[in-house]
Design a protein around this motif. Structure first.
Motif, PDB file in Angstrom:
ATOM      1  N   TYR A 146       0.852  -1.193   0.000  1.00  4.52           N
ATOM      2  CA  TYR A 146       0.000   0.000   0.000  1.00  4.52           C
ATOM      3  C   TYR A 146       0.882   1.235   0.000  1.00  4.52           C
ATOM      4  O   TYR A 146       1.855   1.322   0.756  1.00  4.52           O
ATOM      5  N   THR A 147       0.579   2.162  -0.888  1.00  4.53           N
ATOM      6  CA  THR A 147       1.289   3.441  -0.918  1.00  4.53           C
ATOM      7  C   THR A 147       0.285   4.568  -0.737  1.00  4.53           C
ATOM      8  O   THR A 147      -0.876   4.453  -1.128  1.00  4.53           O
ATOM      9  N   SER A 148       0.740   5.651  -0.150  1.00  4.65           N
ATOM     10  CA  SER A 148      -0.145   6.786   0.069  1.00  4.65           C
ATOM     11  C   SER A 148       0.667   8.069   0.140  1.00  4.65           C
ATOM     12  O   SER A 148       1.874   8.052   0.363  1.00  4.65           O
ATOM     13  N   VAL A 149      -0.030   9.179  -0.066  1.00  2.25           N
ATOM     14  CA  VAL A 149       0.528  10.510   0.136  1.00  2.25           C
ATOM     15  C   VAL A 149      -0.407  11.236   1.078  1.00  2.25           C
ATOM     16  O   VAL A 149      -1.623  11.258   0.856  1.00  2.25           O
ATOM     17  N   SER A 150       0.135  11.798   2.138  1.00  3.74           N
ATOM     18  CA  SER A 150      -0.706  12.520   3.093  1.00  3.74           C
ATOM     19  C   SER A 150      -0.096  13.879   3.393  1.00  3.74           C
ATOM     20  O   SER A 150       1.093  14.117   3.134  1.00  3.74           O
ATOM     21  N   PHE A 151      -0.931  14.770   3.927  1.00  3.12           N
ATOM     22  CA  PHE A 151      -0.471  16.105   4.297  1.00  3.12           C
ATOM     23  C   PHE A 151      -0.891  16.396   5.737  1.00  3.12           C
ATOM     24  O   PHE A 151      -1.945  15.964   6.199  1.00  3.12           O
ATOM     25  N   LEU A 152      -0.050  17.151   6.406  1.00  3.54           N
ATOM     26  CA  LEU A 152      -0.320  17.602   7.765  1.00  3.54           C
ATOM     27  C   LEU A 152      -0.125  19.109   7.787  1.00  3.54           C
ATOM     28  O   LEU A 152       0.966  19.604   7.491  1.00  3.54           O
ATOM     29  N   ASN A 153      -1.191  19.842   8.117  1.00  7.59           N
ATOM     30  CA  ASN A 153      -1.149  21.301   8.125  1.00  7.59           C
ATOM     31  C   ASN A 153      -1.197  21.806   9.564  1.00  7.59           C
ATOM     32  O   ASN A 153      -2.140  21.519  10.299  1.00  7.59           O
ATOM     33  N   LEU A 154      -0.165  22.548   9.951  1.00  2.08           N
ATOM     34  CA  LEU A 154      -0.011  22.982  11.334  1.00  2.08           C
ATOM     35  C   LEU A 154      -0.056  24.500  11.455  1.00  2.08           C
ATOM     36  O   LEU A 154       0.406  25.225  10.563  1.00  2.08           O
ATOM     37  N   ASN A 155      -0.581  24.954  12.583  1.00  2.00           N
ATOM     38  CA  ASN A 155      -0.572  26.367  12.937  1.00  2.00           C
ATOM     39  C   ASN A 155       0.780  26.686  13.587  1.00  2.00           C
ATOM     40  O   ASN A 155       1.080  26.167  14.664  1.00  2.00           O
ATOM     41  N   PRO A 156       1.627  27.519  12.968  1.00  6.11           N
ATOM     42  CA  PRO A 156       2.951  27.785  13.533  1.00  6.11           C
ATOM     43  C   PRO A 156       2.916  28.470  14.890  1.00  6.11           C
ATOM     44  O   PRO A 156       3.863  28.350  15.666  1.00  6.11           O
ATOM     45  N   GLU A 157       1.849  29.177  15.193  1.00  6.61           N
ATOM     46  CA  GLU A 157       1.774  29.902  16.459  1.00  6.61           C
ATOM     47  C   GLU A 157       1.435  28.998  17.639  1.00  6.61           C
ATOM     48  O   GLU A 157       1.894  29.210  18.755  1.00  6.61           O
ATOM     49  N   THR A 158       0.605  27.965  17.383  1.00  7.83           N
ATOM     50  CA  THR A 158       0.153  27.104  18.476  1.00  7.83           C
ATOM     51  C   THR A 158       0.670  25.670  18.362  1.00  7.83           C
ATOM     52  O   THR A 158       0.683  24.939  19.352  1.00  7.83           O
ATOM     53  N   GLY A 159       1.033  25.262  17.152  1.00 10.17           N
ATOM     54  CA  GLY A 159       1.440  23.883  16.924  1.00 10.17           C
ATOM     55  C   GLY A 159       0.290  22.946  16.661  1.00 10.17           C
ATOM     56  O   GLY A 159       0.493  21.761  16.374  1.00 10.17           O
ATOM     57  N   GLU A 160      -0.952  23.444  16.745  1.00 12.22           N
ATOM     58  CA  GLU A 160      -2.122  22.594  16.552  1.00 12.22           C
ATOM     59  C   GLU A 160      -2.366  22.308  15.064  1.00 12.22           C
ATOM     60  O   GLU A 160      -1.906  23.046  14.186  1.00 12.22           O
ATOM     61  N   VAL A 161      -3.122  21.242  14.802  1.00 15.96           N
ATOM     62  CA  VAL A 161      -3.427  20.828  13.437  1.00 15.96           C
ATOM     63  C   VAL A 161      -4.602  21.634  12.902  1.00 15.96           C
ATOM     64  O   VAL A 161      -5.628  21.785  13.566  1.00 15.96           O
ATOM     65  N   PHE A 162      -4.452  22.151  11.693  1.00 10.44           N
ATOM     66  CA  PHE A 162      -5.560  22.806  11.011  1.00 10.44           C
ATOM     67  C   PHE A 162      -6.474  21.749  10.385  1.00 10.44           C
ATOM     68  O   PHE A 162      -5.996  20.833   9.711  1.00 10.44           O
ATOM     69  N   SER A 163      -7.771  21.881  10.571  1.00 11.40           N
ATOM     70  CA  SER A 163      -8.733  21.051   9.852  1.00 11.40           C
ATOM     71  C   SER A 163      -9.085  21.733   8.539  1.00 11.40           C
ATOM     72  O   SER A 163      -8.752  22.908   8.317  1.00 11.40           O
ATOM     73  N   ASN A 164      -9.790  21.028   7.660  1.00 14.88           N
ATOM     74  CA  ASN A 164     -10.237  21.643   6.405  1.00 14.88           C
ATOM     75  C   ASN A 164     -11.136  22.850   6.684  1.00 14.88           C
ATOM     76  O   ASN A 164     -11.083  23.852   5.972  1.00 14.88           O
ATOM     77  N   LYS A 165     -11.946  22.764   7.738  1.00 16.62           N
ATOM     78  CA  LYS A 165     -12.832  23.881   8.082  1.00 16.62           C
ATOM     79  C   LYS A 165     -12.040  25.092   8.563  1.00 16.62           C
ATOM     80  O   LYS A 165     -12.473  26.227   8.375  1.00 16.62           O
ATOM     81  N   ASP A 166     -10.904  24.833   9.191  1.00 15.29           N
ATOM     82  CA  ASP A 166     -10.046  25.941   9.617  1.00 15.29           C
ATOM     83  C   ASP A 166      -9.419  26.648   8.417  1.00 15.29           C
ATOM     84  O   ASP A 166      -9.182  27.856   8.448  1.00 15.29           O
ATOM     85  N   LEU A 167      -9.153  25.892   7.363  1.00 17.02           N
ATOM     86  CA  LEU A 167      -8.391  26.401   6.229  1.00 17.02           C
ATOM     87  C   LEU A 167      -9.252  27.050   5.150  1.00 17.02           C
ATOM     88  O   LEU A 167      -8.824  28.014   4.509  1.00 17.02           O
ATOM     89  N   PHE A 168     -10.469  26.504   4.931  1.00 18.46           N
ATOM     90  CA  PHE A 168     -11.253  26.911   3.774  1.00 18.46           C
ATOM     91  C   PHE A 168     -12.651  27.375   4.166  1.00 18.46           C
ATOM     92  O   PHE A 168     -13.242  26.880   5.125  1.00 18.46           O
ATOM     93  N   THR A 169     -13.185  28.291   3.357  1.00 18.12           N
ATOM     94  CA  THR A 169     -14.580  28.691   3.506  1.00 18.12           C
ATOM     95  C   THR A 169     -15.477  27.591   2.938  1.00 18.12           C
ATOM     96  O   THR A 169     -15.015  26.686   2.226  1.00 18.12           O
ATOM     97  N   ALA A 170     -16.770  27.685   3.227  1.00 17.34           N
ATOM     98  CA  ALA A 170     -17.714  26.666   2.764  1.00 17.34           C
ATOM     99  C   ALA A 170     -17.766  26.597   1.240  1.00 17.34           C
ATOM    100  O   ALA A 170     -18.026  25.534   0.662  1.00 17.34           O
ATOM    101  N   GLY A 171     -17.495  27.702   0.570  1.00 11.31           N
ATOM    102  CA  GLY A 171     -17.571  27.727  -0.887  1.00 11.31           C
ATOM    103  C   GLY A 171     -16.520  26.889  -1.583  1.00 11.31           C
ATOM    104  O   GLY A 171     -16.672  26.546  -2.762  1.00 11.31           O
ATOM    105  N   PHE A 172     -15.457  26.534  -0.873  1.00 13.27           N
ATOM    106  CA  PHE A 172     -14.396  25.747  -1.509  1.00 13.27           C
ATOM    107  C   PHE A 172     -14.881  24.362  -1.887  1.00 13.27           C
ATOM    108  O   PHE A 172     -14.448  23.800  -2.901  1.00 13.27           O
ATOM    109  N   ASN A 173     -15.776  23.775  -1.106  1.00 14.58           N
ATOM    110  CA  ASN A 173     -16.295  22.442  -1.406  1.00 14.58           C
ATOM    111  C   ASN A 173     -16.985  22.427  -2.768  1.00 14.58           C
ATOM    112  O   ASN A 173     -16.757  21.522  -3.575  1.00 14.58           O
ATOM    113  N   ASN A 174     -17.824  23.423  -3.037  1.00 16.75           N
ATOM    114  CA  ASN A 174     -18.523  23.487  -4.321  1.00 16.75           C
ATOM    115  C   ASN A 174     -17.544  23.704  -5.468  1.00 16.75           C
ATOM    116  O   ASN A 174     -17.684  23.099  -6.544  1.00 16.75           O
TER     117      ASN A 174
END
Length: 250
Positions: A146-174
């Motif tokens: 099994y092979t995969s490519v994954s991404f991890l998006n972090l907030n540099p100020e807190t170290g916490e993980v950004f979710s898709n909702k943190d990163l994008f507005t609702a319009g991005f899904n459409n």
């Protein structure tokens, strides 16, 4: 008997952040472990695991949070039935080899070495976002690996993980759905699964893995996520300028 290469640490990157006086240093962490059980080095059939990932230099609570999230992400990537209750990358490597050796001893007639490779790198970094990409190859027996490519998006100020909702507005899904349909020849007025995909409840969803590069955004569906293994990974690359209006943090 096992050969263990100690973790190699090399400082490679500095990121300035607002909530700590010291700059955030990233270092390259590398560990590799090889089993000599049922191993013929001349035939290159030895079981092995290698892990390569950036880690933040431990200068404060933020760095500790970043590293915890990175390690949790990597632990989740090497995911098979025995991988439970593991607390560090070193323990992960040791457990992988131990489990292989136990399996090789119990099922000597099925002597197929296991392999695991995790290659991580920072693909985007700014004061607002650190985006890491991980390429993984995993084989523990069976018809194929099994092979995969994954991404991890972090907030540099807190170290916490950004979710898709943190990163994008609702319009991005459409926007992403329209692009996905166009790239995969799915009629605009037809079900999203009409050409063989298997989105849950026949509704388009953003992938679990979205990454940022300097000039583009990557949407990555790994095998089995929305299509069969035979289809492989499905990836959309979108110029950053086309989706800036949907991004909350940049």
């Amino acid at each position: 008997m096992k050969k263990l290469l100690l973790p190699i640490i090399i400082t490679v990157l500095l990121v300035g952040c607002k909530n700590e006086d010291e700059e955030l240093h990233f270092e390259e962490f590398f560990i590799e472990e090889v089993s000599e059980t049922a191993c013929n080095s001349e035939e290159e059939n030895c079981a092995f695991i290698s892990i390569h990932t950036p880690l933040a230099k431990p200068v404060g609570p933020r760095s500790k949070t970043i590293n915890q999230n990175i390690e949790e992400h990597v632990l989740g990537l090497v995911d098979y039935q025995e991988m439970q209750n593991i607390g560090s990358l070193e323990e992960l490597a040791q457990r992988f080899i131990d489990d292989y050796e136990a399996s090789a001893e119990e099922f000597k007639e099925y002597n197929i070495p296991w392999e695991a490779s995790v290659e991580g790198r920072i693909v985007y970094q700014s004061a607002e976002l650190i985006s890491l990409e991980y390429k993984v190859g995993l084989f523990t027996g069976g018809a194929h690996g099994y092979t995969s490519v994954s991404f991890l998006n972090l907030n540099p100020e807190t170290g916490e993980v950004f979710s898709n909702k943190d990163l994008f507005t609702a319009g991005f899904n459409n926007y992403a759905e329209k692009l996905f349909r166009k790239r995969n020849n799915i009629p605009e007025d037809g079900p999203i699964n009409s050409t063989g995909f298997f989105f849950e409840e026949d509704k388009f969803q953003l992938p679990k893995n979205i990454g940022f590069l300097k000039n583009k955004v990557i949407l990555r569906y790994n095998p089995y996520e929305v299509a069969s293994y035979a289809e492989g990974g499905i990836q959309l690359e979108i110029p950053l300028e086309e989706v800036e209006e949907f991004i909350k943090i940049l």
